[in-house]
Design an enzyme around this catalytic site. Structure first.
Site, PDB file in Angstrom:
ATOM      1  N   SER A   1       0.826  -1.208   0.000  1.00 54.19           N
ATOM      2  CA  SER A   1       0.000   0.000   0.000  1.00 54.19           C
ATOM      3  C   SER A   1       0.858   1.255   0.000  1.00 54.19           C
ATOM      4  CB  SER A   1      -0.916   0.018   1.223  1.00 54.19           C
ATOM      5  OG  SER A   1      -1.684   1.210   1.243  1.00 54.19           O
TER       6      SER A   1
ATOM      7  N   LYS B   1      -4.566  -6.679   3.355  1.00 58.39           N
ATOM      8  CA  LYS B   1      -4.525  -5.558   2.419  1.00 58.39           C
ATOM      9  C   LYS B   1      -5.927  -5.219   1.912  1.00 58.39           C
ATOM     10  CE  LYS B   1      -2.771  -2.518  -0.512  1.00 58.39           C
ATOM     11  NZ  LYS B   1      -3.755  -2.331  -1.576  1.00 58.39           N
TER      12      LYS B   1
ATOM     13  N   HIS C   1      -7.604  -3.319   4.600  1.00 55.60           N
ATOM     14  CA  HIS C   1      -7.020  -1.972   4.569  1.00 55.60           C
ATOM     15  C   HIS C   1      -7.741  -1.117   3.529  1.00 55.60           C
ATOM     16  CE1 HIS C   1      -4.427   0.864   2.405  1.00 55.60           C
ATOM     17  NE2 HIS C   1      -3.796   1.112   3.546  1.00 55.60           N
ATOM     18  N   ASN C   2      -7.938  -1.668   2.334  1.00 50.82           N
ATOM     19  CA  ASN C   2      -8.590  -0.915   1.276  1.00 50.82           C
ATOM     20  C   ASN C   2     -10.048  -0.637   1.597  1.00 50.82           C
ATOM     21  OD1 ASN C   2      -6.108  -1.317   0.060  1.00 50.82           O
ATOM     22  ND2 ASN C   2      -6.978  -1.679  -1.951  1.00 50.82           N
TER      23      ASN C   2
ATOM     24  N   GLU D   1     -10.096   2.184   3.845  1.00 49.72           N
ATOM     25  CA  GLU D   1      -9.780   3.357   3.022  1.00 49.72           C
ATOM     26  C   GLU D   1     -11.044   3.896   2.351  1.00 49.72           C
ATOM     27  OE1 GLU D   1      -7.675   3.694  -1.261  1.00 49.72           O
ATOM     28  OE2 GLU D   1      -6.427   2.762   0.297  1.00 49.72           O
TER      29      GLU D   1
END
Length: 484
Positions: free
Chosen positions: A133, A187, A190-191, A194
């Site tokens: 990232s 990940k 995480h996105n 986001e």
């Protein structure tokens, strides 16, 4: 003689912007020599010519690429997810040997990574899914890296990845997340966070502009001020920059000439789909994904222009107090987004037997990545104090923060609803919070309905067992065992 003299300790396959920047990052770190390969050799030649200082070892074929790597060979794939990734893996497996390492650094769906790891493992080669990232800038200057894979692979790739990762408080933002698909799963989450973070910021902007009457430049100053406090983060920082930008051709704020249709690449939707499979509510993330979908439905939005609107207007007498209410609502909703994201990580770890250390994940998100923020230190502290924390929002710091923001949060959500201003992420986050803290939910009625039409049974609050009501006839209750 080891046979490794003059060879590269790391290779990159795929030299689009992310792959090229990652290769340059690796080459700039002491001790690394980087082999590079691209399906189109012209791109390889261009990168070598543009950056002679990098000392790249270019290869025209996969055989040359493998021959240029020291054993155990380690290569990072930076190509499009899906079939292109599978095609590269197939080629590398032909030229690699047992003990070598293939790292997929793209945004792969974690279940694909689980499948690939299982297949490649049978050849004796290590396959690692690594979330990376930070975008193009992070790839070049230091990303946050979330690798999965085996402990054996981590021994070799760990020092290499640490050499290029972002650094926070003297610590590289990389950790061995867990086996097979764990890195890409984290990940993905995480996105998803986001998505929620960006939508919340957009809703805050919309309120400040439509209700507070601030100009984009004035809102930029507000966000810059917020970035000096508990909301300090990369996304808050860049929001101020976006809002300051003036369009050269029209002289208008750039935000006013950008079409209001937000795109998506799929990781947000994957987060929501995975959470549904795991039975974890990630309502803030889901509403952020749906908000992008709604924005990208121009025909429906155009047809709805004539639908009735609110008859109330929202005017504020104290603009400073209103700004503070929005700030607090944003912070509380942000806490919920992270809490839901970590709930999904916990559930994923349990489902797929991953030993994921939540505090370590928060630590590696402190720099390099898109959601880097000051309060990630607080998340690390919360899991250090209580590794078995049931929900992040219940940790003392976050419970206090949400509690102090609650009046502001309610005022903002209620005011927006009355004025007809959409705040899907703010509102769903507040509703989730109220549902979480409720001593009793209307799910009892839902379960009664399910038993009525489908004999799905229910449990009671006053005694053990599973029960079913005979809804026709005498409507007596029997145990589920007797029902069968």
């Amino acid at each position: 003689m080891s046979g490794n003299e003059g060879k590269a300790n790391i290779g990159i396959v795929g030299l689009a912007v992310m792959g090229s920047n990652l290769a340059r990052n690796l080459a700039s770190r002491e001790g690394n020599t980087v082999a590079i390969f691209n399906r189109s050799y012209e791109k390889t030649e261009a990168l070598v010519a543009e950056h002679p200082e990098a000392g790249f070892l270019p290869a025209k074929t996969y055989e040359e690429f493998a021959a240029s790597l020291a054993r155990p060979r380690t290569a990072i794939i930076m190509v499009k997810a899906g079939r292109p990734t599978d095609a590269v893996i197939d080629e590398l497996v032909k030229v690699f040997e047992p003990g070598d390492i293939i790292i997929d650094g793209g945004n792969a769906l974690f279940t694909d990574t689980i499948r690939r790891e299982k297949a490649v493992r049978e050849t004796g080669i290590n396959f690692v899914g690594a979330g990376i990232s930070g975008g193009e800038e992070g790839a070049l200057n230091g990303p946050s890296i979330m690798p999965g894979g085996s402990a054996e692979a981590w021994e070799t790739m760990g020092p290499i990845l640490k050499s290029i990762a972002a650094v926070a408080d003297g610590e590289p933002c990389v950790t061995h997340v867990g086996t097979d698909g764990a890195g890409h799963f984290v990940k993905m989450i995480h996105n998803g966070i986001e998505y929620a973070d960006m939508q919340l910021i957009a809703e805050a902007y919309d309120l400040l502009r439509r209700v507070g009457g601030f100009t984009p430049a004035e809102i930029a100053d507000i966000f810059a001020e917020w970035n000096t406090g508990e909301l300090e983060s990369y996304l808050i920082e860049i929001t101020a920059e976006v809002l300051r930008q003036v369009d050269a051709s029209t002289g208008k704020p750039l935000v006013d000439v950008i079409l209001d249709q937000a795109g998506a690449k799929g990781t947000g939707a994957w987060t929501v789909q995975s959470a549904l499979d795991l039975g974890v509510p990630v309502s803030g993330i889901a509403e952020a994904v749906f908000a992008r979908s709604l924005s990208s439905a121009p025909a429906q939005r155009s047809a709805a222009q004539s639908l009735p609107a609110s008859t109330e207007t929202w005017s504020v007498d104290d603009r400073d107090a209103f700004v503070e209410d929005v700030r607090r609502a944003l912070y509380a909703s942000k806490i919920i987004a992270y809490s839901q994201g970590f709930d999904a990580i916990v559930a994923g770890a349990a489902e797929y037997n991953w030993d994921i250390k939540k505090g370590e994940i928060a630590k590696i998100w402190r720099a390099g990545c898109i959601i880097r923020a000051q309060f990630l230190n607080r998340i690390t502290e919360a899991y250090a104090d209580d590794p078995e924390l049931v929900a992040l929002v219940t940790a003392p710091y976050f419970a206090d923060a949400v509690g102090s923001a609650l009046p502001s949060w309610r005022r903002i959500v209620a005011g927006a609803a009355l004025a007809g201003i959409p705040t899907p992420a703010f509102a769903s986050s507040l509703s989730y919070y109220d549902g979480l803290r409720a001593d009793r939910l209307p799910a009892a009625l839902v379960q009664g309905q399910r038993d009525f039409f489908g004999a799905h049974t229910y449990k009671r609050v006053d005694r053990e067992g599973t029960f079913h009501t005979l809804w026709s006839g005498d409507r007596s209750e029997i145990s589920a065992a007797d029902a069968h």
